[in-house]
Design a protein around this motif. Structure first.
Motif, PDB file in Angstrom:
ATOM      1  N   GLN A  76       0.811  -1.210   0.000  1.00  0.00           N
ATOM      2  CA  GLN A  76       0.000   0.000   0.000  1.00  0.00           C
ATOM      3  C   GLN A  76       0.848   1.265   0.000  1.00  0.00           C
ATOM      4  O   GLN A  76       0.338   2.362  -0.157  1.00  0.00           O
ATOM      5  N   PHE A  77       2.145   1.090   0.135  1.00  0.00           N
ATOM      6  CA  PHE A  77       3.092   2.192   0.224  1.00  0.00           C
ATOM      7  C   PHE A  77       3.948   2.320  -1.035  1.00  0.00           C
ATOM      8  O   PHE A  77       4.875   3.138  -1.070  1.00  0.00           O
ATOM      9  N   LEU A  78       3.691   1.503  -2.061  1.00  0.00           N
ATOM     10  CA  LEU A  78       4.520   1.482  -3.263  1.00  0.00           C
ATOM     11  C   LEU A  78       3.825   2.119  -4.455  1.00  0.00           C
ATOM     12  O   LEU A  78       2.610   2.023  -4.605  1.00  0.00           O
ATOM     13  N   ALA A  79       4.629   2.729  -5.311  1.00  0.00           N
ATOM     14  CA  ALA A  79       4.148   3.199  -6.607  1.00  0.00           C
ATOM     15  C   ALA A  79       4.218   2.041  -7.596  1.00  0.00           C
ATOM     16  O   ALA A  79       4.995   1.100  -7.405  1.00  0.00           O
ATOM     17  N   PRO A  80       3.427   2.062  -8.653  1.00  0.00           N
ATOM     18  CA  PRO A  80       3.452   0.957  -9.625  1.00  0.00           C
ATOM     19  C   PRO A  80       4.844   0.679 -10.191  1.00  0.00           C
ATOM     20  O   PRO A  80       5.222  -0.479 -10.378  1.00  0.00           O
ATOM     21  N   TRP A 116      -0.100   1.084 -15.900  1.00  0.00           N
ATOM     22  CA  TRP A 116       1.348   1.246 -15.790  1.00  0.00           C
ATOM     23  C   TRP A 116       2.052  -0.086 -15.517  1.00  0.00           C
ATOM     24  O   TRP A 116       3.142  -0.331 -16.033  1.00  0.00           O
ATOM     25  N   ILE A 117       1.445  -0.935 -14.709  1.00  0.00           N
ATOM     26  CA  ILE A 117       2.053  -2.240 -14.415  1.00  0.00           C
ATOM     27  C   ILE A 117       2.116  -3.098 -15.678  1.00  0.00           C
ATOM     28  O   ILE A 117       3.142  -3.725 -15.977  1.00  0.00           O
ATOM     29  N   ARG A 118       1.041  -3.119 -16.447  1.00  0.00           N
ATOM     30  CA  ARG A 118       1.032  -3.897 -17.697  1.00  0.00           C
ATOM     31  C   ARG A 118       1.980  -3.294 -18.730  1.00  0.00           C
ATOM     32  O   ARG A 118       2.636  -4.005 -19.486  1.00  0.00           O
ATOM     33  N   GLU A 119       2.063  -1.972 -18.786  1.00  0.00           N
ATOM     34  CA  GLU A 119       2.965  -1.312 -19.728  1.00  0.00           C
ATOM     35  C   GLU A 119       4.422  -1.655 -19.432  1.00  0.00           C
ATOM     36  O   GLU A 119       5.268  -1.670 -20.328  1.00  0.00           O
ATOM     37  N   ALA A 120       4.710  -1.937 -18.162  1.00  0.00           N
ATOM     38  CA  ALA A 120       6.064  -2.326 -17.768  1.00  0.00           C
ATOM     39  C   ALA A 120       6.354  -3.794 -18.091  1.00  0.00           C
ATOM     40  O   ALA A 120       7.472  -4.269 -17.870  1.00  0.00           O
ATOM     41  N   GLY A 121       5.348  -4.505 -18.606  1.00  0.00           N
ATOM     42  CA  GLY A 121       5.553  -5.885 -19.018  1.00  0.00           C
ATOM     43  C   GLY A 121       5.160  -6.932 -18.002  1.00  0.00           C
ATOM     44  O   GLY A 121       5.529  -8.102 -18.140  1.00  0.00           O
ATOM     45  N   HIS A 122       4.373  -6.534 -16.985  1.00  0.00           N
ATOM     46  CA  HIS A 122       3.980  -7.470 -15.932  1.00  0.00           C
ATOM     47  C   HIS A 122       2.487  -7.773 -15.996  1.00  0.00           C
ATOM     48  O   HIS A 122       1.674  -6.886 -16.240  1.00  0.00           O
ATOM     49  N   ALA A 147       9.305  -2.876 -10.351  1.00  0.00           N
ATOM     50  CA  ALA A 147      10.425  -3.328 -11.184  1.00  0.00           C
ATOM     51  C   ALA A 147      11.515  -3.969 -10.332  1.00  0.00           C
ATOM     52  O   ALA A 147      12.128  -4.970 -10.740  1.00  0.00           O
ATOM     53  N   ASN A 148      11.760  -3.426  -9.153  1.00  0.00           N
ATOM     54  CA  ASN A 148      12.804  -3.976  -8.280  1.00  0.00           C
ATOM     55  C   ASN A 148      12.414  -5.342  -7.732  1.00  0.00           C
ATOM     56  O   ASN A 148      13.263  -6.224  -7.556  1.00  0.00           O
ATOM     57  N   ALA A 188      10.333  -7.470  -9.283  1.00  0.00           N
ATOM     58  CA  ALA A 188      10.424  -8.386 -10.419  1.00  0.00           C
ATOM     59  C   ALA A 188      11.864  -8.815 -10.656  1.00  0.00           C
ATOM     60  O   ALA A 188      12.139  -9.984 -10.972  1.00  0.00           O
ATOM     61  N   GLU A 189      12.784  -7.889 -10.465  1.00  0.00           N
ATOM     62  CA  GLU A 189      14.204  -8.214 -10.662  1.00  0.00           C
ATOM     63  C   GLU A 189      14.667  -9.256  -9.649  1.00  0.00           C
ATOM     64  O   GLU A 189      15.456 -10.150  -9.977  1.00  0.00           O
ATOM     65  N   LYS A 190      14.183  -9.159  -8.420  1.00  0.00           N
ATOM     66  CA  LYS A 190      14.545 -10.144  -7.398  1.00  0.00           C
ATOM     67  C   LYS A 190      14.046 -11.537  -7.783  1.00  0.00           C
ATOM     68  O   LYS A 190      14.765 -12.528  -7.634  1.00  0.00           O
ATOM     69  N   ILE A 191      12.813 -11.594  -8.278  1.00  0.00           N
ATOM     70  CA  ILE A 191      12.245 -12.889  -8.654  1.00  0.00           C
ATOM     71  C   ILE A 191      13.022 -13.499  -9.814  1.00  0.00           C
ATOM     72  O   ILE A 191      13.383 -14.685  -9.794  1.00  0.00           O
ATOM     73  N   ARG A 192      13.300 -12.687 -10.822  1.00  0.00           N
ATOM     74  CA  ARG A 192      14.039 -13.192 -11.983  1.00  0.00           C
ATOM     75  C   ARG A 192      15.462 -13.582 -11.614  1.00  0.00           C
ATOM     76  O   ARG A 192      16.013 -14.562 -12.136  1.00  0.00           O
ATOM     77  N   ALA A 193      16.071 -12.837 -10.688  1.00  0.00           N
ATOM     78  CA  ALA A 193      17.431 -13.159 -10.250  1.00  0.00           C
ATOM     79  C   ALA A 193      17.488 -14.520  -9.569  1.00  0.00           C
ATOM     80  O   ALA A 193      18.536 -15.174  -9.547  1.00  0.00           O
ATOM     81  N   ALA A 194      16.353 -14.956  -9.025  1.00  0.00           N
ATOM     82  CA  ALA A 194      16.268 -16.273  -8.379  1.00  0.00           C
ATOM     83  C   ALA A 194      15.960 -17.370  -9.391  1.00  0.00           C
ATOM     84  O   ALA A 194      15.768 -18.524  -9.017  1.00  0.00           O
ATOM     85  N   GLY A 195      15.883 -16.999 -10.672  1.00  0.00           N
ATOM     86  CA  GLY A 195      15.675 -17.989 -11.720  1.00  0.00           C
ATOM     87  C   GLY A 195      14.231 -18.314 -12.023  1.00  0.00           C
ATOM     88  O   GLY A 195      13.930 -19.365 -12.597  1.00  0.00           O
ATOM     89  N   ASN A 196      13.325 -17.416 -11.660  1.00  0.00           N
ATOM     90  CA  ASN A 196      11.899 -17.680 -11.854  1.00  0.00           C
ATOM     91  C   ASN A 196      11.283 -16.568 -12.717  1.00  0.00           C
ATOM     92  O   ASN A 196      11.363 -15.394 -12.366  1.00  0.00           O
TER      93      ASN A 196
END
Length: 273
Positions: free
Chosen positions: A141-145, A186-192, A149-150, A152-160
């Motif tokens: 509830q405290f994050l901007a869309p 904005w979330i979909r435009e970022a590719g998620h 990205a950060n 998503a980067e953590k998840i991908r860095a873990a190989g998922n």
């Protein structure tokens, strides 16, 4: 960047031609309760022509009051949820609160949900991702869309690469949330891929003193707006009688009203796509 469809199972696709619904009660109140509502949801899904994932929590770890009901616990709850999902033939999801819980839940659960309050906890996000299960991160509830990205980067860095996000409102002053529909774009435009949580977005956190209040009658309104804005699916908590629910009753949609809403959302999604 257009997000790619994500196969939860062979017959359950997020980001495809049909919206995906995440449906179920807030918490596992009892085995009989979960089996009964799951069977009713299966019939509703068949009647309305929608695909869905069954959800329920095994432990409400962030209850307002120490006296509040929390659930059956990790192993018992996950095993029961998996068994009920197998019985009705749908994938299941639940929220995890620590790396150890993620590892245990992954033995039973198709989609591991990271709670909004814990969405930036690196160890938890990475542990969930490393299980190989699909990961659903609820946007804090405290994050901007664009802050997602950060994560998503953590998840991908873990190989998922099998993950999506859920928008559930942003804090607005005290004891209140607002749902900014621009966030979905904005979330979909970022590719998620993105799900909209219609019932938690109408919460009034802590507003009832020893529990969370909410405007459940507004959940269908926000659900319609979110589908019109182009989300990939909708998260809806439902209960046979929200007035006696053991958790989050003020925000849940009565089960009897769910079929009509699902038909409207399905039609809206078809028009938008």
């Amino acid at each position: 960047m257009k997000p790619k469809p994500l196969a939860i199972t062979r017959s359950c696709i997020l980001g495809g031609p049909k919206p995906l619904f995440i449906l179920g009660p807030c918490v596992i109140e009892s085995e009989a309760f979960l089996r009964r509502i799951a069977r009713k949801l299966k019939r509703i899904a068949a009647d309305t022509g929608i695909q869905f994932v069954l959800k329920a929590s095994y432990d409400k770890a962030n209850r307002t009051s120490i006296k509040s009901f929390r659930g059956p616990g990790l192993e018992a709850g996950c095993a029961l949820l998996a068994d009920v999902g197998k019985e009705i033939g749908v994938p299941v999801t639940t929220d995890v609160h620590s790396p150890a819980e993620a590892e245990t839940a992954a033995q039973f659960i198709d989609i591991l949900q990271i709670p909004a309050f814990l969405c930036r906890q690196t160890d938890l996000v990475i542990a969930a991702a490393r299980t190989g299960r699909v990961v659903n991160v609820k946007k804090g509830q405290f994050l901007a869309p664009w802050d997602l990205a950060n994560i998503a980067e953590k998840i991908r860095a873990a190989g998922n690469e099998r993950y999506f996000f859920t928008e559930r409102g942003v804090s607005f002053g005290y004891n209140n949330l607002i749902a900014d529909m621009r966030s979905l774009y904005w979330i979909r435009e970022a590719g998620h891929l993105v799900i909209f949580d219609a019932t938690h977005s109408v919460q009034r956190p802590g507003a009832a003193g020893s529990s969370t209040g909410g405007d459940g009658h507004l959940a269908p309104v926000l659900a319609r707006a979110a589908v019109a804005a182009g989300c990939d699916g909708v998260f809806i908590e439902t209960h046979e009688n929200p007035a006696v629910a053991l958790s989050d009753g003020p925000n849940q949609i009565p089960l009897a009203k769910l079929p009509a809403l699902l038909r409207i959302l399905r039609t809206l999604h078809e028009a938008v796509r």
